[in-house]
Design a protein around this motif. Structure first.
Motif, PDB file in Angstrom:
ATOM      1  N   ALA A  30       1.020  -1.172  -0.021  1.00 34.79           N
ATOM      2  CA  ALA A  30      -0.147   0.077  -0.078  1.00 34.79           C
ATOM      3  C   ALA A  30       0.912   1.179  -0.090  1.00 34.79           C
ATOM      4  O   ALA A  30       0.523   2.078  -0.559  1.00 34.79           O
ATOM      5  CB  ALA A  30      -0.792  -0.091   1.219  1.00 34.79           C
ATOM      6  N   PHE A  31       2.089   1.033   0.655  1.00 34.23           N
ATOM      7  CA  PHE A  31       3.000   2.161   0.729  1.00 34.23           C
ATOM      8  C   PHE A  31       3.521   2.433  -0.676  1.00 34.23           C
ATOM      9  O   PHE A  31       3.741   3.549  -1.015  1.00 34.23           O
ATOM     10  CB  PHE A  31       4.005   2.214   1.940  1.00 34.23           C
ATOM     11  N   VAL A  32       3.908   1.263  -1.159  1.00 35.37           N
ATOM     12  CA  VAL A  32       4.523   1.459  -2.312  1.00 35.37           C
ATOM     13  C   VAL A  32       3.644   2.309  -3.409  1.00 35.37           C
ATOM     14  O   VAL A  32       3.747   3.253  -4.245  1.00 35.37           O
ATOM     15  CB  VAL A  32       5.056   0.325  -3.012  1.00 35.37           C
ATOM     16  N   ALA A  33       2.148   1.506  -3.468  1.00 41.78           N
ATOM     17  CA  ALA A  33       1.393   2.074  -4.634  1.00 41.78           C
ATOM     18  C   ALA A  33       0.970   3.566  -3.930  1.00 41.78           C
ATOM     19  O   ALA A  33       0.832   4.535  -4.951  1.00 41.78           O
ATOM     20  CB  ALA A  33       0.023   1.475  -4.491  1.00 41.78           C
ATOM     21  N   GLY A  34       1.034   3.949  -2.859  1.00 39.80           N
ATOM     22  CA  GLY A  34       0.787   5.194  -2.493  1.00 39.80           C
ATOM     23  C   GLY A  34       1.943   6.105  -2.836  1.00 39.80           C
ATOM     24  O   GLY A  34       1.577   7.483  -2.877  1.00 39.80           O
ATOM     25  N   SER A  35       3.117   6.001  -3.552  1.00 45.06           N
ATOM     26  CA  SER A  35       4.203   6.599  -3.476  1.00 45.06           C
ATOM     27  C   SER A  35       4.389   6.775  -4.983  1.00 45.06           C
ATOM     28  O   SER A  35       5.523   7.411  -5.317  1.00 45.06           O
ATOM     29  CB  SER A  35       5.581   6.291  -2.716  1.00 45.06           C
ATOM     30  N   LEU A  36       3.697   6.307  -5.743  1.00 42.87           N
ATOM     31  CA  LEU A  36       3.800   6.188  -7.384  1.00 42.87           C
ATOM     32  C   LEU A  36       3.016   7.393  -7.951  1.00 42.87           C
ATOM     33  O   LEU A  36       1.921   7.522  -7.466  1.00 42.87           O
ATOM     34  CB  LEU A  36       3.535   4.826  -7.820  1.00 42.87           C
ATOM     35  N   THR A  37       3.312   7.673  -9.248  1.00 46.84           N
ATOM     36  CA  THR A  37       2.196   8.516 -10.139  1.00 46.84           C
ATOM     37  C   THR A  37       1.208   7.623 -10.282  1.00 46.84           C
ATOM     38  O   THR A  37       1.227   6.248 -10.529  1.00 46.84           O
ATOM     39  CB  THR A  37       2.877   9.083 -11.276  1.00 46.84           C
ATOM     40  N   ILE A  38       0.168   7.921 -10.930  1.00 47.14           N
ATOM     41  CA  ILE A  38      -1.054   7.145 -11.560  1.00 47.14           C
ATOM     42  C   ILE A  38      -0.362   6.413 -12.918  1.00 47.14           C
ATOM     43  O   ILE A  38      -1.176   5.430 -12.981  1.00 47.14           O
ATOM     44  CB  ILE A  38      -2.230   8.060 -11.835  1.00 47.14           C
ATOM     45  N   ALA A  39       0.304   6.705 -13.597  1.00 46.38           N
ATOM     46  CA  ALA A  39       0.918   6.033 -14.803  1.00 46.38           C
ATOM     47  C   ALA A  39       1.557   4.751 -14.020  1.00 46.38           C
ATOM     48  O   ALA A  39       1.483   3.695 -14.423  1.00 46.38           O
ATOM     49  CB  ALA A  39       1.479   6.790 -15.462  1.00 46.38           C
ATOM     50  N   GLU A  40       2.370   4.853 -13.288  1.00 50.24           N
ATOM     51  CA  GLU A  40       3.212   4.070 -12.444  1.00 50.24           C
ATOM     52  C   GLU A  40       2.428   2.826 -11.831  1.00 50.24           C
ATOM     53  O   GLU A  40       2.886   1.767 -11.759  1.00 50.24           O
ATOM     54  CB  GLU A  40       4.347   4.536 -11.617  1.00 50.24           C
ATOM     55  N   VAL A  41       1.407   3.368 -11.074  1.00 46.77           N
ATOM     56  CA  VAL A  41       1.005   2.321 -10.280  1.00 46.77           C
ATOM     57  C   VAL A  41      -0.147   1.346 -11.140  1.00 46.77           C
ATOM     58  O   VAL A  41      -0.493   0.227 -10.719  1.00 46.77           O
ATOM     59  CB  VAL A  41      -0.337   3.227  -9.250  1.00 46.77           C
ATOM     60  N   GLN A  42      -0.311   1.603 -12.489  1.00 43.03           N
ATOM     61  CA  GLN A  42      -0.875   1.096 -13.672  1.00 43.03           C
ATOM     62  C   GLN A  42      -0.156  -0.075 -14.123  1.00 43.03           C
ATOM     63  O   GLN A  42      -0.434  -0.875 -15.065  1.00 43.03           O
ATOM     64  CB  GLN A  42      -1.967   1.523 -14.440  1.00 43.03           C
ATOM     65  N   GLN A  43       1.251   0.076 -13.751  1.00 44.11           N
ATOM     66  CA  GLN A  43       2.467  -0.859 -14.543  1.00 44.11           C
ATOM     67  C   GLN A  43       2.128  -2.340 -14.072  1.00 44.11           C
ATOM     68  O   GLN A  43       1.622  -2.475 -12.935  1.00 44.11           O
ATOM     69  CB  GLN A  43       3.761  -0.476 -14.023  1.00 44.11           C
ATOM     70  N   VAL A  44       2.169  -3.025 -15.091  1.00 45.69           N
ATOM     71  CA  VAL A  44       2.493  -4.736 -14.547  1.00 45.69           C
ATOM     72  C   VAL A  44       3.797  -4.779 -14.922  1.00 45.69           C
ATOM     73  O   VAL A  44       4.441  -4.842 -15.899  1.00 45.69           O
ATOM     74  CB  VAL A  44       1.520  -5.202 -15.484  1.00 45.69           C
ATOM     75  N   PRO A  45       4.620  -5.668 -14.014  1.00 46.16           N
ATOM     76  CA  PRO A  45       4.128  -5.786 -12.467  1.00 46.16           C
ATOM     77  C   PRO A  45       4.521  -4.331 -11.770  1.00 46.16           C
ATOM     78  O   PRO A  45       5.071  -3.670 -12.151  1.00 46.16           O
ATOM     79  CB  PRO A  45       5.192  -6.776 -11.927  1.00 46.16           C
ATOM     80  N   LEU A  46       3.878  -4.390 -10.573  1.00 45.44           N
ATOM     81  CA  LEU A  46       4.115  -2.979  -9.764  1.00 45.44           C
ATOM     82  C   LEU A  46       5.521  -3.022  -9.457  1.00 45.44           C
ATOM     83  O   LEU A  46       6.258  -4.185  -8.840  1.00 45.44           O
ATOM     84  CB  LEU A  46       3.145  -3.254  -8.633  1.00 45.44           C
ATOM     85  N   PRO A  47       6.038  -1.979  -9.333  1.00 42.77           N
ATOM     86  CA  PRO A  47       7.444  -1.800  -8.839  1.00 42.77           C
ATOM     87  C   PRO A  47       7.485  -2.094  -7.336  1.00 42.77           C
ATOM     88  O   PRO A  47       6.468  -2.303  -6.702  1.00 42.77           O
ATOM     89  CB  PRO A  47       7.795  -0.169  -8.958  1.00 42.77           C
ATOM     90  N   TRP A  48       8.578  -2.353  -6.986  1.00 45.45           N
ATOM     91  CA  TRP A  48       8.776  -3.369  -5.730  1.00 45.45           C
ATOM     92  C   TRP A  48       9.485  -2.168  -4.879  1.00 45.45           C
ATOM     93  O   TRP A  48       9.279  -2.272  -3.509  1.00 45.45           O
ATOM     94  CB  TRP A  48       9.714  -4.633  -5.732  1.00 45.45           C
ATOM     95  N   LEU A  49       9.779  -1.092  -5.371  1.00 46.34           N
ATOM     96  CA  LEU A  49      10.478   0.121  -4.480  1.00 46.34           C
ATOM     97  C   LEU A  49       9.583   1.255  -4.583  1.00 46.34           C
ATOM     98  O   LEU A  49       8.987   1.769  -5.531  1.00 46.34           O
ATOM     99  CB  LEU A  49      11.846   0.456  -4.875  1.00 46.34           C
ATOM    100  N   PRO A  50       9.233   1.968  -3.621  1.00 53.32           N
ATOM    101  CA  PRO A  50       8.597   3.239  -3.394  1.00 53.32           C
ATOM    102  C   PRO A  50       9.075   4.117  -4.351  1.00 53.32           C
ATOM    103  O   PRO A  50      10.276   4.386  -4.790  1.00 53.32           O
ATOM    104  CB  PRO A  50       8.544   3.749  -1.913  1.00 53.32           C
ATOM    105  N   GLY A  51       8.272   4.906  -4.786  1.00 52.09           N
ATOM    106  CA  GLY A  51       8.462   6.186  -5.730  1.00 52.09           C
ATOM    107  C   GLY A  51       8.719   7.453  -4.896  1.00 52.09           C
ATOM    108  O   GLY A  51       8.762   7.317  -3.695  1.00 52.09           O
TER     109      GLY A  51
END
Lengths: 306, 302
Positions: A30-51
């Motif tokens: 949730a923290f990782v997703a919360g730290s990404l831009t909206i484009a990044e959060v829709q990537q597959v797969p989700l990045p493992w490190l926070p933005g």
């Protein structure tokens, strides 16, 4: 224990680490997703490190959901439930354990019965009662035919309409959630373990019942009160069904309700980054309370559900 | 003075009459307005049929109940609720028991493990629901991606069983800590003389757990099962409302959610009240069970 069992101990640590991961992985993602831009959060797969967008997303969520106001409401409601329930429960527990009077057992049973029905099963009638808390008086007026009596005596026709609307008010949010007796029972059980000599001694000293309550019973109950206060604060902060029903004015909703409106639906932009940062923000106050007051919290948890 | 000891009355007590009434007044007033009147209204409404605007009301006796018992959606809702509560119960108690056993064994780091495992208690059910809805969201959720990579066509928005799994996981994640802390407290309270005696007799740690620890935990497990049923029946509302809205096609339409939808969205007050009454009876039974357990471990006459 007595023997050494390094293999079993290793397995136990492994089990606990899996348990810890079960709790922490969702929070971390949730923290990782919360730290990404909206484009990044829709990537597959989700990045493992926070933005680096966490603060930005928090800011968006804060203004979009009007969290300044909603957090204030949540604090009022949680504090109101905590203080209100503890206050009325202490007084009534004191009355039923330390006084002999007629109808003592009746009062006891009236309070006891309220333990049995959670608010979820009586939402719609509770809603009506609180939407117009003067309703019972209205029934009395109607049952006694007061207005027709008035008509017969004076010749004037009046309709007596009593209204006391609590929708979108703090009392309306707080009072129905105080209306159960779990805390009364906790205090009653605790009072029953207080030595009789304390009360006898204070009576010999000429103390009035209220003096005994203030200067002896209340200080003795301090740790029980603290433990219960934590549980009740969490209970109040995390309430969902009642505030959802009961607030039509957006400014009177609580933080948890505001959060619901940030969840992306099928037809909206999937702003999970904003929703996740807001979720972390909303769970922060209760988590701080639990972490800071761990010891009392566990005691309160185990005691209050007896 | 202390001749006759009334139950629940201190031996040293006051005989004032007006003061206790004043002390009881706030609680009794709140209970009257927000508990007794609404509960009786629910009972009343269950026997009446009213139009959505409350203009005409007439007595229909047990019709509301009869209709409920014949309605297919109600049967489905009962089924969904029962399946959910049983699976949730088994999952939380099993996980909590394993974690409690492990915590009882380890000495180093026990405090930290406990602190972290307890965290979800502080988190609102609706937030737990939102977290898991994100993790398993078929479009963006990281765990859903793992499932897709494994070749599973995971989609809780379309497949009923997937939605049910999602709700069970979210509810259990939130609730394991509750069962865990009670089971751990129970294990720590097992007299060490018993365990030592068994150890001297050559019983290993696992054997001691199954022959001594577990039987002594049975009352606690019974209590937790009751509490889990109450949690599953009532507090699940927030998760269902935020995550699945009862769908897809009623697959997660649990009873308490149906009461809300029928009463507040479809404005079918009679049916909603009849459902409330049935839930009240259930809650009553659960509370009585709970008190049987409490009665056994707490002695009132101190």
């Amino acid at each position: 224990m007595v023997e050494r069992a390094p293999v079993l101990d290793g397995i136990c640590h492994a089990i606990l680490l899996v348990g810890v991961a079960f709790v922490c992985v969702p929070l971390y993602l949730a923290f990782v997703a919360g730290s990404l831009t909206i484009a990044e959060v829709q990537q597959v797969p989700l990045p493992w490190l926070p933005g680096d967008q966490f603060v930005q997303n928090l800011r968006t969520a804060w203004t979009q959901a009007n969290f300044g106001r909603l957090f204030f409401n949540s604090f009022i409601v949680a504090a109101g439930i905590t203080v209100g329930k503890i206050a009325v429960s202490l007084l009534s527990a004191f009355a039923i354990t330390y006084f002999r009077f007629r109808f003592r057992m009746t009062a006891f049973w009236l309070i006891f019965v309220s333990l049995m029905l959670p608010i979820e099963v009586r939402i719609s009638p509770t809603y009506e009662s609180v939407a117009n808390a003067a309703l019972p008086l209205q029934w009395v007026v109607e049952a006694l035919h007061l207005s027709s009596a008035w008509n017969a005596i004076t010749g004037h026709t009046i309709d007596i309409q009593l209204q006391w609307n609590m929708v979108d008010t703090y009392p309306g949010l707080i009072l129905p959630l105080i209306a159960s007796a779990s805390a009364t029972f906790l205090f009653r059980q605790f009072f029953l373990t207080v030595p009789d000599e304390l009360c006898e001694a204070s009576r010999l000293d000429g103390a009035s019942p209220m003096q005994f309550f203030w200067s002896i019973l209340l200080p003795l109950s301090r740790s029980n009160i603290a433990a219960l206060a934590i549980i009740l604060f969490l209970y109040g902060w995390n309430q969902y069904l009642w505030p959802l029903l009961f607030t039509t004015d957006k400014d009177m909703a609580t933080a948890v309700i505001g959060l619901k409106h940030l969840i992306p639906r099928a037809d909206s932009q999937p702003a999970w980054n904003v929703a996740m940062s807001a979720a972390l923000l909303t769970m922060l106050p209760p988590i701080v309370v639990v972490v800071a007051l761990q010891r009392s919290f566990v005691k309160g948890l185990v005691d209050s559900s007896k | 003075m202390a001749a006759a000891i009334e139950s629940g009355l201190k031996r040293a007590h006051f005989k004032d009459v007006r003061l206790p009434v004043l002390l009881l007044l706030p609680q009794l007033a709140i209970l009257l307005f927000f508990f007794f009147i609404p509960s009786f209204r629910a009972l009343g409404q269950a026997f009446f049929l009213s139009d959505p605007f409350g203009n005409t009301v007439h007595f229909v006796g047990f019709d509301n109940f009869a209709q409920l018992l014949q309605s297919d959606t109600y049967h489905e809702s009962v089924q969904v609720t029962v399946v959910f509560t049983i699976l949730q119960n088994l999952l939380t108690i099993a996980v909590a028991l394993v974690l409690a056993f492990a915590s009882d064994r380890v000495i180093r780091g026990r405090g930290i493990y406990k602190a972290i495992i307890l965290l979800p208690y502080a988190i609102a059910p609706v937030i737990a629901g939102i977290l898991w809805a994100f993790l398993f969201n078929p479009a963006v959720g990281p765990l859903a991606q793992v499932l897709h990579a494994l070749g599973l066509a995971w989609d809780p928005n379309r497949v009923g069983s997937d939605a049910m799994i999602l709700v069970i996981l979210a509810a259990s994640w939130k609730h394991v800590c509750y069962d865990y802390i009670f089971l751990l407290a129970g294990l720590l309270a097992v007299p060490s003389s018993l365990m030592e005696a068994a150890a001297v007799d050559g019983a290993g740690p696992l054997r001691r757990f199954f022959t001594i620890g577990l039987p002594l935990l049975m009352p606690t497990m019974f209590f937790l099962a009751v509490m889990n049923f109450v949690y599953g029946f009532f507090e699940i509302f927030a998760i269902v409302d935020a995550v699945t809205q009862g769908g897809p096609a009623g697959a997660t339409n649990v009873l308490v959610f149906k009461v809300y939808v029928d009463g507040f969205i479809n404005l079918d007050l009679g049916s909603s009240a009849a459902q409330s009454v049935i839930l009240m009876i259930f809650a009553l039974l659960m509370t009585l069970l709970q008190f049987r357990y409490v009665e056994r471990r707490v002695s009132y006459d101190v």
